[in-house]
Design an enzyme around this catalytic site. Structure first.
Site, PDB file in Angstrom:
ATOM      1  N   TYR A   1       0.455  -9.525  10.327  1.00  0.00           N
ATOM      2  CA  TYR A   1       1.260  -9.517   9.096  1.00  0.00           C
ATOM      3  C   TYR A   1       2.544  -8.721   9.316  1.00  0.00           C
ATOM      4  O   TYR A   1       3.660  -9.192   9.028  1.00  0.00           O
ATOM      5  CB  TYR A   1       0.438  -8.900   7.949  1.00  0.00           C
TER       6      TYR A   1
ATOM      7  N   LEU B   1       9.528 -13.527  -2.194  1.00  0.00           N
ATOM      8  CA  LEU B   1       8.310 -12.719  -2.309  1.00  0.00           C
ATOM      9  C   LEU B   1       7.083 -13.430  -1.743  1.00  0.00           C
ATOM     10  O   LEU B   1       6.027 -12.818  -1.608  1.00  0.00           O
ATOM     11  CB  LEU B   1       8.034 -12.382  -3.785  1.00  0.00           C
TER      12      LEU B   1
ATOM     13  N   THR C   1       8.407  -4.462   4.088  1.00  0.00           N
ATOM     14  CA  THR C   1       7.214  -3.671   3.788  1.00  0.00           C
ATOM     15  C   THR C   1       7.105  -2.402   4.628  1.00  0.00           C
ATOM     16  O   THR C   1       7.551  -2.378   5.791  1.00  0.00           O
ATOM     17  CB  THR C   1       5.957  -4.538   4.022  1.00  0.00           C
TER      18      THR C   1
ATOM     19  N   LYS D   1       6.475  -9.867   9.420  1.00  0.00           N
ATOM     20  CA  LYS D   1       7.455  -9.267   8.500  1.00  0.00           C
ATOM     21  C   LYS D   1       8.596  -8.589   9.263  1.00  0.00           C
ATOM     22  O   LYS D   1       9.705  -8.452   8.747  1.00  0.00           O
ATOM     23  CB  LYS D   1       6.761  -8.270   7.570  1.00  0.00           C
TER      24      LYS D   1
ATOM     25  N   ARG E   1      -2.804  -6.555  -9.537  1.00  0.00           N
ATOM     26  CA  ARG E   1      -2.983  -6.537  -8.088  1.00  0.00           C
ATOM     27  C   ARG E   1      -4.144  -7.463  -7.685  1.00  0.00           C
ATOM     28  O   ARG E   1      -5.172  -7.515  -8.373  1.00  0.00           O
ATOM     29  CB  ARG E   1      -3.292  -5.100  -7.674  1.00  0.00           C
TER      30      ARG E   1
ATOM     31  N   GLU F   1       4.546  -1.574   6.004  1.00  0.00           N
ATOM     32  CA  GLU F   1       3.701  -1.911   7.157  1.00  0.00           C
ATOM     33  C   GLU F   1       4.526  -2.011   8.443  1.00  0.00           C
ATOM     34  O   GLU F   1       3.986  -1.927   9.545  1.00  0.00           O
ATOM     35  CB  GLU F   1       2.965  -3.231   6.912  1.00  0.00           C
TER      36      GLU F   1
HETATM   37  P1  NAP Z   1       0.671 -11.365  -3.649  1.00  0.00           P
HETATM   38  O1  NAP Z   1       0.167 -10.932  -4.981  1.00  0.00           O
HETATM   39  O2  NAP Z   1      -0.284 -11.613  -2.539  1.00  0.00           O
HETATM   40  O3  NAP Z   1       1.549 -12.689  -3.894  1.00  0.00           O
HETATM   41  C1  NAP Z   1       1.979 -13.486  -2.838  1.00  0.00           C
HETATM   42  C2  NAP Z   1       2.601 -14.729  -3.395  1.00  0.00           C
HETATM   43  O4  NAP Z   1       3.006 -15.578  -2.298  1.00  0.00           O
HETATM   44  C3  NAP Z   1       1.655 -15.588  -4.249  1.00  0.00           C
HETATM   45  O5  NAP Z   1       2.411 -16.192  -5.275  1.00  0.00           O
HETATM   46  C4  NAP Z   1       1.195 -16.654  -3.259  1.00  0.00           C
HETATM   47  O6  NAP Z   1       0.754 -17.841  -3.866  1.00  0.00           O
HETATM   48  C5  NAP Z   1       2.488 -16.892  -2.504  1.00  0.00           C
HETATM   49  N1  NAP Z   1       2.307 -17.546  -1.218  1.00  0.00           N
HETATM   50  C6  NAP Z   1       1.500 -17.188  -0.196  1.00  0.00           C
HETATM   51  N2  NAP Z   1       1.635 -18.030   0.840  1.00  0.00           N
HETATM   52  C7  NAP Z   1       2.556 -18.958   0.459  1.00  0.00           C
HETATM   53  C8  NAP Z   1       3.116 -20.101   1.062  1.00  0.00           C
HETATM   54  N3  NAP Z   1       2.759 -20.482   2.289  1.00  0.00           N
HETATM   55  N4  NAP Z   1       4.029 -20.815   0.387  1.00  0.00           N
HETATM   56  C9  NAP Z   1       4.397 -20.468  -0.879  1.00  0.00           C
HETATM   57  N5  NAP Z   1       3.894 -19.390  -1.513  1.00  0.00           N
HETATM   58  C10 NAP Z   1       2.981 -18.659  -0.850  1.00  0.00           C
HETATM   59  O7  NAP Z   1       1.763 -10.324  -3.093  1.00  0.00           O
HETATM   60  P2  NAP Z   1       2.590  -9.192  -3.886  1.00  0.00           P
HETATM   61  O8  NAP Z   1       1.793  -7.944  -3.875  1.00  0.00           O
HETATM   62  O9  NAP Z   1       3.092  -9.748  -5.155  1.00  0.00           O
HETATM   63  O10 NAP Z   1       3.792  -8.958  -2.854  1.00  0.00           O
HETATM   64  C11 NAP Z   1       4.979  -9.728  -2.936  1.00  0.00           C
HETATM   65  C12 NAP Z   1       5.674  -9.703  -1.594  1.00  0.00           C
HETATM   66  O11 NAP Z   1       5.972  -8.359  -1.227  1.00  0.00           O
HETATM   67  C13 NAP Z   1       4.869 -10.259  -0.421  1.00  0.00           C
HETATM   68  O12 NAP Z   1       5.775 -10.868   0.457  1.00  0.00           O
HETATM   69  C14 NAP Z   1       4.265  -9.034   0.224  1.00  0.00           C
HETATM   70  O13 NAP Z   1       3.999  -9.287   1.585  1.00  0.00           O
HETATM   71  C15 NAP Z   1       5.376  -8.030   0.020  1.00  0.00           C
HETATM   72  N6  NAP Z   1       5.001  -6.637  -0.109  1.00  0.00           N
HETATM   73  C16 NAP Z   1       4.014  -6.269  -0.963  1.00  0.00           C
HETATM   74  C17 NAP Z   1       3.721  -4.921  -1.124  1.00  0.00           C
HETATM   75  C18 NAP Z   1       2.657  -4.444  -2.083  1.00  0.00           C
HETATM   76  O14 NAP Z   1       2.222  -3.300  -1.953  1.00  0.00           O
HETATM   77  N7  NAP Z   1       2.274  -5.247  -3.067  1.00  0.00           N
HETATM   78  C19 NAP Z   1       4.456  -3.953  -0.408  1.00  0.00           C
HETATM   79  C20 NAP Z   1       5.469  -4.393   0.444  1.00  0.00           C
HETATM   80  C21 NAP Z   1       5.749  -5.725   0.568  1.00  0.00           C
HETATM   81  P3  NAP Z   1      -0.753 -18.010  -4.435  1.00  0.00           P
HETATM   82  O15 NAP Z   1      -0.757 -17.305  -5.773  1.00  0.00           O
HETATM   83  O16 NAP Z   1      -0.912 -19.476  -4.524  1.00  0.00           O
HETATM   84  O17 NAP Z   1      -1.667 -17.344  -3.439  1.00  0.00           O
HETATM   85  O1  F7E Z   2      -5.300  -1.381   2.302  1.00  0.00           O
HETATM   86  C1  F7E Z   2      -7.947   0.789   3.609  1.00  0.00           C
HETATM   87  C2  F7E Z   2      -7.267  -0.139   4.581  1.00  0.00           C
HETATM   88  O2  F7E Z   2      -5.403  -3.800   1.800  1.00  0.00           O
HETATM   89  C3  F7E Z   2      -4.854  -0.039   2.184  1.00  0.00           C
HETATM   90  C4  F7E Z   2      -0.258  -5.186   1.161  1.00  0.00           C
HETATM   91  O3  F7E Z   2       0.268  -5.348  -0.127  1.00  0.00           O
HETATM   92  O4  F7E Z   2       0.527  -2.921   1.258  1.00  0.00           O
HETATM   93  C5  F7E Z   2      -0.628  -3.722   1.370  1.00  0.00           C
HETATM   94  O5  F7E Z   2      -1.219  -3.579   2.653  1.00  0.00           O
HETATM   95  C6  F7E Z   2      -5.693   0.858   3.059  1.00  0.00           C
HETATM   96  C7  F7E Z   2      -5.838   0.395   4.505  1.00  0.00           C
HETATM   97  O6  F7E Z   2      -3.202  -2.545   1.628  1.00  0.00           O
HETATM   98  C8  F7E Z   2     -10.786  -0.966   2.222  1.00  0.00           C
HETATM   99  O7  F7E Z   2      -7.859  -0.054   5.870  1.00  0.00           O
HETATM  100  C9  F7E Z   2     -10.394   0.971   3.088  1.00  0.00           C
HETATM  101  O8  F7E Z   2      -5.709   1.494   5.351  1.00  0.00           O
HETATM  102  O9  F7E Z   2      -4.889  -2.182  -0.072  1.00  0.00           O
HETATM  103  P1  F7E Z   2      -4.755  -2.546   1.341  1.00  0.00           P
HETATM  104  P2  F7E Z   2      -2.330  -2.494   2.964  1.00  0.00           P
HETATM  105  O10 F7E Z   2      -3.075  -2.940   4.144  1.00  0.00           O
HETATM  106  O11 F7E Z   2      -1.723  -1.128   3.016  1.00  0.00           O
HETATM  107  C10 F7E Z   2       1.559  -3.200   2.210  1.00  0.00           C
HETATM  108  C11 F7E Z   2       2.728  -2.307   1.930  1.00  0.00           C
HETATM  109  C12 F7E Z   2       1.903  -4.643   2.283  1.00  0.00           C
HETATM  110  O12 F7E Z   2       3.019  -5.006   2.598  1.00  0.00           O
HETATM  111  C13 F7E Z   2       0.786  -5.617   2.198  1.00  0.00           C
HETATM  112  O13 F7E Z   2       1.260  -6.911   1.803  1.00  0.00           O
HETATM  113  O14 F7E Z   2      -7.013   0.890   2.537  1.00  0.00           O
HETATM  114  N1  F7E Z   2      -9.230   0.293   3.078  1.00  0.00           N
HETATM  115  N2  F7E Z   2     -11.359   0.220   2.570  1.00  0.00           N
HETATM  116  C14 F7E Z   2      -9.433  -0.910   2.541  1.00  0.00           C
HETATM  117  N3  F7E Z   2      -8.589  -1.924   2.297  1.00  0.00           N
HETATM  118  C15 F7E Z   2      -9.106  -3.042   1.714  1.00  0.00           C
HETATM  119  N4  F7E Z   2      -8.283  -4.066   1.422  1.00  0.00           N
HETATM  120  N5  F7E Z   2     -10.433  -3.140   1.391  1.00  0.00           N
HETATM  121  C16 F7E Z   2     -11.323  -2.120   1.631  1.00  0.00           C
HETATM  122  O15 F7E Z   2     -12.501  -2.222   1.346  1.00  0.00           O
END
Ligand code: NAP
Ligand code: F7E
Length: 384
Positions: A158, A87, A134, A162, A193, A136
């Protein structure tokens, strides 16, 4: 019977925290990799922490980093995990445009380091691997809704990193027969979050605005659409993916998509505040049109009502192009049929329930902040 052992990279993140708790409840011993930081970075898992001097522990942390092959190989060799949940990632899309090389290293090559470590340590037949892929990957979407067979078109450093991870996971599965699977997870959110992702930025801001701690919030693109689910549901899908006899790739989503603008309106309305939008692009703004006094009084507090009523007509949401992305992902909506039929997984939270959970959490959090700002005397009113 000996307990199952899981290793979670990214254990200090949103998903790492929920997954750790879930696996511990299932009887696992959970090992997590955390980064060294000059400040504590374990807030989300502190409730699971156990003193290293305790005799039996089900939560053990190791220092490590996705950019350090030797470190990862040593930890995997020591832990001998049954399951690895990869993760860890630099997970912020906008930030990846500022740190593209680091993102490629941690989010792309990092996954290769895990897979190769498992292979070199002869753990191929023992260790199952979950890769955090993801939505993305779909980027400039080639099909609506997106499913496992939809072609990818990543739109950020990103997503490109991925994409490498997705395919290297598939390749190691096919080349070496590893039980390695991708969960293609659509956006999932929660009170845990990170504060700079859009939903949490919004739920924190509306709470602060309602309490009079903040006048206005500046956002980026209000028109993009996301398929948002609850992280608590999505970590269960990760677990289920690794329990299958055969490794495979799955879309995990709700099948509903919503604009950022509508999520902002929903969040304000949780506190009894009606907001409407006018203008376009950078000139778009959201302003207060009405207050439901019953809801506002019940959740925000009667003492704030009079002041807030004076704000009807005021602008509380603006747009700052600094938050726009060089290339945007306009619409994501996932078809979760495969996960429903093969994993028996389905989401239990809809967007309203998710939004409610986040706003209720943040209003309580911000009341504590308000208490501190006011010198502390109000705490008696809230907690007596
Ligand atoms: P998150 O809250 O940003 O957590 C990321 C984790 O990775 C944190 O523990 C962070 O550590 C650690 N990390 C970052 N860079 C690292 C490195 N170089 N070495 C070791 N650890 C590192 O993300 P999340 O929302 O839980 O998502 C978990 C995974 O699912 C990620 O890979 C993300 O890209 C993917 N993902 C997320 C979503 C979503 O909507 N949340 C959707 C699809 C995929 P620190 O706490 O020290 O920063
Ligand atoms: O943006 C728009 C922005 O940063 C969602 C990560 O967990 O989900 C996440 O990526 C949308 C985008 O998530 C702001 O432009 C508008 O269209 O919450 P976000 P993300 O980019 O979709 C995917 C599945 C992952 O894998 C990623 O790790 O919201 N937006 N205004 C904004 N976004 C941010 N952050 N801040 C704003 O002010």
């Amino acid at each position: 019977m000996s307990k199952k052992v899981a290793l979670i990279t990214g254990v200090t993140g949103q998903d790492g925290a929920y997954l750790s708790e879930y696996l511990i409840k299932k009887g696992y011993v959970v090992h997590g990799i955390k980064r060294r930081s000059s400040l504590f970075n374990t807030d989300r898992i502190d409730h699971l922490y156990q003193d290293p001097h305790e005799e039996t522990r089900n939560m053990i942390l190791h220092y490590g980093d996705m950019t350090d092959s030797m470190n990862l190989t040593r930890i995997i060799g020591d832990v001998q995990p049954d399951e690895i949940y990869n993760l860890a990632a630099m997970s912020h899309v906008k930030v990846s445009f500022d740190t593209p090389e680091y993102t490629a290293n941690a989010d792309g090559i990092g996954t290769l380091r895990i897979l190769e470590a498992v292979r070199l340590l002869n753990l191929t037949n023992k260790t199952r691997i979950y890769q955090a892929s993801t939505s993305e990957l779909y980027g400039l979407v080639q099909e609506i809704p997106q499913k496992e067979t939809t072609p990818f078109y990543p739109r950020s450093p990103y997503a490109v990193a991925k994409l490498y991870s997705y395919w290297i996971t598939v390749n190691y599965r096919e080349a070496y027969g590893m039980h390695a699977s991708n969960g293609i997870l659509f956006n999932h959110e929660s009170p845990l979050r990170g504060e700079t992702f859009v939903t949490r930025k919004v739920t924190r801001a509306v709470s602060r605005i309602a309490l009079g701690l903040q006048k206005k919030v500046y956002m980026g693109n209000l028109s993009s659409k996301r398929d948002w689910g609850h992280a608590k549901d999505y970590i269960k899908a990760m677990y289920l993916i690794l329990q299958q006899d055969t490794p495979d790739d799955y879309v995990i989503s709700t099948g509903v998509t919503t604009t950022i603008r509508d999520f902002i309106k929903m969040s304000f309305s949780e506190l009894g505040i009606d907001v409407m939008f006018r203008g376009v692009d950078e000139k778009e703004e959201g302003y207060i049109t009405n207050i439901n006094e019953n809801i506002f009084t019940k959740i925000v507090g009667e003492e704030h009502l009079l002041n807030f009523k004076k704000r009807i007509g005021e602008v509380v949401v603006g747009v700052d192009p600094a938050y726009f992305r060089p290339t945007e992902v306009d619409i994501l909506i996932g078809d979760n049929t495969k996960a429903r039929t093969k994993l028996g997984w389905e989401p239990t939270y809809d967007l309203k329930a998710l939004c409610h959970d986040m706003v209720m959490h943040d209003i309580e959090l911000m009341k504590k902040e308000e208490f501190l700002k006011n010198g502390g005397y109000r705490i008696l009113n809230y907690f007596e």
